[in-house]
Structure formats: structure tokens, C-alpha cells
Motif scaffolding. Structure first.
Motif, PDB file in Angstrom:
ATOM      1  N   PRO A 104       0.835  -1.211   0.000  1.00 33.58           N
ATOM      2  CA  PRO A 104       0.000   0.000   0.000  1.00 33.58           C
ATOM      3  C   PRO A 104       0.868   1.259   0.000  1.00 33.58           C
ATOM      4  O   PRO A 104       1.844   1.351   0.740  1.00 33.58           O
ATOM      5  N   GLU A 105       0.486   2.222  -0.844  1.00 32.96           N
ATOM      6  CA  GLU A 105       1.304   3.419  -1.017  1.00 32.96           C
ATOM      7  C   GLU A 105       1.222   4.331   0.212  1.00 32.96           C
ATOM      8  O   GLU A 105       0.158   4.545   0.766  1.00 32.96           O
ATOM      9  N   LYS A 106       2.371   4.879   0.574  1.00 37.83           N
ATOM     10  CA  LYS A 106       2.404   5.858   1.660  1.00 37.83           C
ATOM     11  C   LYS A 106       2.335   7.295   1.141  1.00 37.83           C
ATOM     12  O   LYS A 106       2.108   8.222   1.910  1.00 37.83           O
ATOM     13  N   ALA A 107       2.560   7.462  -0.170  1.00 36.69           N
ATOM     14  CA  ALA A 107       2.560   8.814  -0.750  1.00 36.69           C
ATOM     15  C   ALA A 107       2.169   8.728  -2.219  1.00 36.69           C
ATOM     16  O   ALA A 107       2.239   7.664  -2.842  1.00 36.69           O
ATOM     17  N   LEU A 108       1.786   9.856  -2.785  1.00 36.64           N
ATOM     18  CA  LEU A 108       1.368   9.902  -4.178  1.00 36.64           C
ATOM     19  C   LEU A 108       2.455   9.408  -5.121  1.00 36.64           C
ATOM     20  O   LEU A 108       2.179   8.752  -6.121  1.00 36.64           O
ATOM     21  N   ASP A 109       3.719   9.728  -4.809  1.00 30.91           N
ATOM     22  CA  ASP A 109       4.782   9.348  -5.735  1.00 30.91           C
ATOM     23  C   ASP A 109       5.066   7.848  -5.732  1.00 30.91           C
ATOM     24  O   ASP A 109       5.873   7.369  -6.528  1.00 30.91           O
ATOM     25  N   ALA A 110       4.389   7.109  -4.861  1.00 30.59           N
ATOM     26  CA  ALA A 110       4.543   5.653  -4.844  1.00 30.59           C
ATOM     27  C   ALA A 110       3.505   4.949  -5.713  1.00 30.59           C
ATOM     28  O   ALA A 110       3.560   3.732  -5.881  1.00 30.59           O
ATOM     29  N   ILE A 111       2.556   5.697  -6.255  1.00 33.57           N
ATOM     30  CA  ILE A 111       1.498   5.079  -7.064  1.00 33.57           C
ATOM     31  C   ILE A 111       2.081   4.499  -8.343  1.00 33.57           C
ATOM     32  O   ILE A 111       2.828   5.163  -9.071  1.00 33.57           O
ATOM     33  N   ASP A 112       1.740   3.244  -8.607  1.00 28.26           N
ATOM     34  CA  ASP A 112       2.127   2.546  -9.823  1.00 28.26           C
ATOM     35  C   ASP A 112       0.842   2.177 -10.559  1.00 28.26           C
ATOM     36  O   ASP A 112      -0.043   1.522  -9.991  1.00 28.26           O
ATOM     37  N   ALA A 113       0.725   2.600 -11.807  1.00 24.71           N
ATOM     38  CA  ALA A 113      -0.530   2.438 -12.539  1.00 24.71           C
ATOM     39  C   ALA A 113      -0.946   0.975 -12.672  1.00 24.71           C
ATOM     40  O   ALA A 113      -2.118   0.642 -12.484  1.00 24.71           O
ATOM     41  N   GLU A 114      -0.005   0.114 -12.999  1.00 24.01           N
ATOM     42  CA  GLU A 114      -0.353  -1.302 -13.172  1.00 24.01           C
ATOM     43  C   GLU A 114      -0.762  -1.940 -11.858  1.00 24.01           C
ATOM     44  O   GLU A 114      -1.710  -2.730 -11.803  1.00 24.01           O
ATOM     45  N   ALA A 115      -0.054  -1.610 -10.781  1.00 24.22           N
ATOM     46  CA  ALA A 115      -0.400  -2.158  -9.475  1.00 24.22           C
ATOM     47  C   ALA A 115      -1.772  -1.659  -9.023  1.00 24.22           C
ATOM     48  O   ALA A 115      -2.574  -2.418  -8.459  1.00 24.22           O
ATOM     49  N   MET A 116      -2.063  -0.382  -9.288  1.00 25.93           N
ATOM     50  CA  MET A 116      -3.367   0.162  -8.919  1.00 25.93           C
ATOM     51  C   MET A 116      -4.471  -0.524  -9.711  1.00 25.93           C
ATOM     52  O   MET A 116      -5.523  -0.882  -9.160  1.00 25.93           O
ATOM     53  N   ALA A 117      -4.244  -0.731 -10.996  1.00 26.95           N
ATOM     54  CA  ALA A 117      -5.251  -1.386 -11.836  1.00 26.95           C
ATOM     55  C   ALA A 117      -5.518  -2.810 -11.355  1.00 26.95           C
ATOM     56  O   ALA A 117      -6.666  -3.266 -11.344  1.00 26.95           O
ATOM     57  N   ARG A 118      -4.465  -3.515 -10.973  1.00 25.96           N
ATOM     58  CA  ARG A 118      -4.643  -4.884 -10.483  1.00 25.96           C
ATOM     59  C   ARG A 118      -5.423  -4.895  -9.170  1.00 25.96           C
ATOM     60  O   ARG A 118      -6.309  -5.733  -8.965  1.00 25.96           O
ATOM     61  N   THR A 119      -5.119  -3.974  -8.280  1.00 20.33           N
ATOM     62  CA  THR A 119      -5.832  -3.886  -7.002  1.00 20.33           C
ATOM     63  C   THR A 119      -7.310  -3.597  -7.231  1.00 20.33           C
ATOM     64  O   THR A 119      -8.182  -4.208  -6.597  1.00 20.33           O
ATOM     65  N   MET A 120      -7.599  -2.681  -8.146  1.00 19.45           N
ATOM     66  CA  MET A 120      -8.988  -2.375  -8.469  1.00 19.45           C
ATOM     67  C   MET A 120      -9.680  -3.588  -9.095  1.00 19.45           C
ATOM     68  O   MET A 120     -10.848  -3.868  -8.787  1.00 19.45           O
ATOM     69  N   ALA A 121      -8.965  -4.307  -9.943  1.00 20.94           N
ATOM     70  CA  ALA A 121      -9.563  -5.468 -10.594  1.00 20.94           C
ATOM     71  C   ALA A 121      -9.971  -6.534  -9.589  1.00 20.94           C
ATOM     72  O   ALA A 121     -11.061  -7.110  -9.669  1.00 20.94           O
ATOM     73  N   VAL A 122      -9.095  -6.812  -8.628  1.00 19.98           N
ATOM     74  CA  VAL A 122      -9.386  -7.862  -7.642  1.00 19.98           C
ATOM     75  C   VAL A 122     -10.423  -7.394  -6.623  1.00 19.98           C
ATOM     76  O   VAL A 122     -11.391  -8.109  -6.318  1.00 19.98           O
ATOM     77  N   ASN A 123     -10.236  -6.198  -6.085  1.00 16.54           N
ATOM     78  CA  ASN A 123     -11.047  -5.757  -4.944  1.00 16.54           C
ATOM     79  C   ASN A 123     -12.384  -5.135  -5.305  1.00 16.54           C
ATOM     80  O   ASN A 123     -13.296  -5.107  -4.472  1.00 16.54           O
ATOM     81  N   ALA A 124     -12.529  -4.618  -6.518  1.00 19.68           N
ATOM     82  CA  ALA A 124     -13.782  -3.950  -6.905  1.00 19.68           C
ATOM     83  C   ALA A 124     -14.476  -4.648  -8.066  1.00 19.68           C
ATOM     84  O   ALA A 124     -15.644  -5.023  -7.962  1.00 19.68           O
ATOM     85  N   ILE A 125     -13.750  -4.843  -9.169  1.00 19.09           N
ATOM     86  CA  ILE A 125     -14.377  -5.497 -10.310  1.00 19.09           C
ATOM     87  C   ILE A 125     -14.705  -6.951  -9.971  1.00 19.09           C
ATOM     88  O   ILE A 125     -15.755  -7.468 -10.373  1.00 19.09           O
ATOM     89  N   GLY A 126     -13.832  -7.593  -9.214  1.00 15.24           N
ATOM     90  CA  GLY A 126     -14.077  -8.981  -8.831  1.00 15.24           C
ATOM     91  C   GLY A 126     -15.410  -9.190  -8.126  1.00 15.24           C
ATOM     92  O   GLY A 126     -16.241 -10.001  -8.560  1.00 15.24           O
ATOM     93  N   PRO A 127     -15.677  -8.475  -7.024  1.00  9.64           N
ATOM     94  CA  PRO A 127     -16.977  -8.620  -6.369  1.00  9.64           C
ATOM     95  C   PRO A 127     -18.149  -8.278  -7.283  1.00  9.64           C
ATOM     96  O   PRO A 127     -19.210  -8.907  -7.193  1.00  9.64           O
ATOM     97  N   ALA A 128     -17.970  -7.301  -8.180  1.00  5.50           N
ATOM     98  CA  ALA A 128     -19.048  -6.950  -9.112  1.00  5.50           C
ATOM     99  C   ALA A 128     -19.373  -8.134 -10.020  1.00  5.50           C
ATOM    100  O   ALA A 128     -20.546  -8.461 -10.253  1.00  5.50           O
ATOM    101  N   LEU A 129     -18.338  -8.787 -10.536  1.00 11.31           N
ATOM    102  CA  LEU A 129     -18.556  -9.933 -11.413  1.00 11.31           C
ATOM    103  C   LEU A 129     -19.159 -11.109 -10.661  1.00 11.31           C
ATOM    104  O   LEU A 129     -19.989 -11.850 -11.192  1.00 11.31           O
ATOM    105  N   VAL A 130     -18.758 -11.282  -9.417  1.00 21.89           N
ATOM    106  CA  VAL A 130     -19.335 -12.351  -8.601  1.00 21.89           C
ATOM    107  C   VAL A 130     -20.817 -12.095  -8.355  1.00 21.89           C
ATOM    108  O   VAL A 130     -21.660 -12.992  -8.505  1.00 21.89           O
TER     109      VAL A 130
END
Length: 217
Positions: free
Chosen positions: A74-100
Motif C-alpha cells: 500500500p502506497e504511503k505517498a502519491l509518488d509511490a502510485i504505480d498504474a499497473e499495481a493500482m489497476a490490479r488492485t482495483m480489478a481484484v477488490n472492486a471489479i471482482g466482487p461486481a462480477l461475482v
């Protein structure tokens, strides 16, 4: 009345404990990536795995999720944000439950109760510390998806209960190294089952912690 329960993410610490707790009262179907190849981010995988179970399910827990992808934290600051890592987190934690939830339509018993495990850090109103951008955003999105599903399913079945649940900080591999007071998976599961089964249909669409206290959005 159906005596079937379903746990998505049943190989994880909380998911496994939820399945064991529900098994006292229900015939439990346990699904996970490691045991069944269920990838909640892949519609084809969901169709294959969830399409093979019949139900109808009286109780469902969606307990899948990640803090961050492998090799990330988990990022401690804005400059730690990684686009691919964020997309994967969103896919598992948000899109996943939606599809279920989408796949569960037609597999629910009358008056079904669904608990989607999110997290208090997904609360915008409760965010006083910042950081954890991807995880917070993904859980906030999961809360919105759960709330919307509760409205839709409630139109068809006014006795249904669909809620977002905060399990607390639970002693699992996810929380290794965190100094917060932790619940055992078994204690957390017992509390979460009690909360879900104790809610009134009028409370469907809400966001509650393991002590049944409402959490602000």
C-alpha cells in the motif's frame, strides 16, 4: 428454505474461517483461486466455476481481495502510485466482487443474505490519514458496487440483505507486521456471520463493522 451457503475466497484466512463457521448450520460451497481456479477478475473463469454450482444460496460471503499485488505494498505517498499495481488492485477488490454478484443472479434463495468484505479504510468520511491510495479506492468502489447491488436485488426480493462488511484487523498473512490489535480469523468469522444474520432487510445496502456498527461512507 435453502440450507446452502457460499464462500468466495474460502482458502484465505478469513474466508476459510467463515466457511468453517457457516458449516455448523449450512451446507457450504467453498470456492477459491487456489482450490478451484476461480479468478474473480476473469469473466470466463467466473462463468466456468460459478456456473457449475447450483444453489440456491441462502448466505453468501465474498471474501476475496488483496492489499496490493505481489512485489508491491500500500502506497504511503502519491509518488509511490504505480498504474499497473493500482489497476490490479482495483480489478481484484472492486471489479471482482461486481462480477461475482452478477454471476449470483438466479442462484440466490428468497431472503438471501450477502456480505461483501471490504474495509473501513474504504470510507471516505473516515479517512483522516491519507495514503493507501489503491487499496482505499478499491474498497470504496466495492462499497458502491455492493450498495447498488442491494438496491437492485431488493427490488426483486424485499427480504434480501446485501451489505459491505469490515472484518476488523484479522490475524492473517495480509496483516503480518501490523501492530494493531488483531482478531483471530475464527473470532472475526463468528462476528461477521452474527452481523449478517442479525441485520434487518431495511438495513440492506449499508456498511457495517464486525460489531454491527454502521460505518460512514
Amino acid at each position: 428454505m435453502s440450507n446452502n451457503a457460499l464462500v468466495i475466497g474460502a482458502s484465505g484466512g478469513i474466508g476459510a474461517a467463515l466457511a468453517e463457521r457457516l458449516a455448523r448450520d449450512y451446507a457450504v460451497t467453498r470456492l477459491s483461486r487456489s482450490a478451484d481456479g476461480l479468478d474473480v477478475t476473469d469473466p470466463a473463469s467466473i462463468e466456468r466455476v460459478l456456473g457449475a454450482v447450483e444453489g440456491p444460496f441462502a448466505v453468501v460471503f465474498v471474501a476475496s481481495g488483496i492489499l496490493a499485488p505481489p512485489g508491491h505494498a500500500p502506497e504511503k505517498a502519491l509518488d509511490a502510485i504505480d498504474a499497473e499495481a493500482m489497476a490490479r488492485t482495483m480489478a481484484v477488490n472492486a471489479i471482482g466482487p461486481a462480477l461475482v454478484l452478477k454471476a449470483l443472479v438466479g442462484k440466490l434463495a428468497p431472503g438471501a443474505r450477502i456480505g461483501v468484505l471490504t474495509a473501513r479504510v474504504g470510507s471516505i468520511g473516515d479517512n483522516g490519514m491519507g495514503g493507501w491510495y489503491s487499496y482505499r479506492a478499491s474498497k470504496a468502489a466495492a462499497n458502491q458496487i455492493t450498495h447498488g447491488a442491494a438496491i437492485e436485488l431488493g427490488r426483486k426480493d424485499k427480504q434480501s440483505v446485501v451489505v459491505a462488511l469490515h472484518p476488523g484487523t484479522v490475524e492473517t498473512s495480509f496483516t503480518e507486521g501490523y501492530k494493531a490489535k488483531k482478531l483471530s480469523p475464527e473470532d472475526a468469522a463468528d462476528k461477521l456471520v452474527g452481523v449478517l444474520m442479525g441485520l434487518d432487510p431495511a438495513q440492506s445496502g449499508g456498511f457495517f463493522d464486525y460489531a454491527a456498527k454502521p460505518i460512514e461512507w
